[in-house]
Design a protein around this motif. Structure first.
Motif, short mmCIF file in Angstrom:
data_model
loop_
_atom_site.label_atom_id
_atom_site.label_comp_id
_atom_site.label_asym_id
_atom_site.label_seq_id
_atom_site.Cartn_x
_atom_site.Cartn_y
_atom_site.Cartn_z
N ASN A 6 0.81 -1.22 0.00
CA ASN A 6 0.00 0.00 0.00
C ASN A 6 0.85 1.28 0.00
O ASN A 6 0.31 2.38 0.02
CB ASN A 6 -0.92 0.02 1.22
N ALA A 7 2.16 1.16 -0.04
CA ALA A 7 3.04 2.33 0.02
C ALA A 7 2.78 3.30 -1.13
O ALA A 7 2.76 4.52 -0.94
CB ALA A 7 4.50 1.89 0.02
N LYS A 8 2.57 2.78 -2.31
CA LYS A 8 2.31 3.64 -3.47
C LYS A 8 1.01 4.43 -3.28
O LYS A 8 0.96 5.64 -3.52
CB LYS A 8 2.23 2.77 -4.73
N GLN A 9 -0.03 3.77 -2.78
CA GLN A 9 -1.31 4.44 -2.52
C GLN A 9 -1.18 5.46 -1.40
O GLN A 9 -1.74 6.55 -1.47
CB GLN A 9 -2.38 3.40 -2.18
N ILE A 10 -0.41 5.14 -0.37
CA ILE A 10 -0.19 6.07 0.75
C ILE A 10 0.55 7.30 0.25
O ILE A 10 0.19 8.43 0.61
CB ILE A 10 0.59 5.37 1.89
N GLN A 11 1.54 7.12 -0.59
CA GLN A 11 2.28 8.26 -1.14
C GLN A 11 1.36 9.15 -1.96
O GLN A 11 1.40 10.37 -1.85
CB GLN A 11 3.45 7.78 -1.99
N GLN A 12 0.50 8.55 -2.79
CA GLN A 12 -0.43 9.34 -3.59
C GLN A 12 -1.42 10.10 -2.70
O GLN A 12 -1.75 11.25 -2.97
CB GLN A 12 -1.18 8.44 -4.57
N ASP A 13 -1.88 9.47 -1.63
CA ASP A 13 -2.79 10.14 -0.70
C ASP A 13 -2.10 11.31 -0.01
O ASP A 13 -2.72 12.37 0.20
CB ASP A 13 -3.32 9.15 0.34
N LEU A 14 -0.84 11.14 0.35
CA LEU A 14 -0.10 12.24 0.98
C LEU A 14 0.10 13.40 0.00
O LEU A 14 0.01 14.56 0.38
CB LEU A 14 1.25 11.74 1.51
N ILE A 15 0.38 13.07 -1.24
CA ILE A 15 0.52 14.12 -2.27
C ILE A 15 -0.80 14.86 -2.45
O ILE A 15 -0.84 16.09 -2.51
CB ILE A 15 1.02 13.51 -3.60
#
Length: 100
Positions: A6-15
């Motif tokens: 889920n790291a990729k999704q978490i990064q997109q959510d933070l952006i």
């Protein structure tokens, strides 16, 4: 493993959150500017409403004076024509020998 997945999704959510915060700042600045404009226009509206009332009173006064002047002008014209008629009748009577 799930975190890495889920790291990729978490990064997109933070952006997205970062962009949302930046947009919020812009929106708040625009809102503040609009509120200042609204207050300035409300003050102008009050001033213009007062001016409008004053000008409306002046207009009513001017219309009344115009009506009075029109009546005086009509009366003066009738008087002038009456005098012309009287002079004409006098001259006609003088020429015909009716008047001494």
């Amino acid at each position: 493993m799930e975190f890495i997945h889920n790291a990729k999704q978490i990064q997109q959510d933070l952006i997205k959150l970062d962009w949302a915060i930046k947009r919020e700042v812009v929106y708040k600045a625009q809102l503040s500017e609009q509120e200042a404009t609204n207050q300035r226009q409300a003050a102008e509206l009050a001033s213009l409403t007062k001016t409008n009332g004053s000008l409306s009173a002046d207009l009513a006064d001017t219309k009344q004076k115009l009506g009075e002047q029109a009546i005086k002008t009509k009366s003066a014209r009738v008087e002038v024509w009456a005098m012309r008629l009287a002079v004409g009748l006098y001259l006609a009577g003088k020429l015909n020998g009716i008047l001494p």
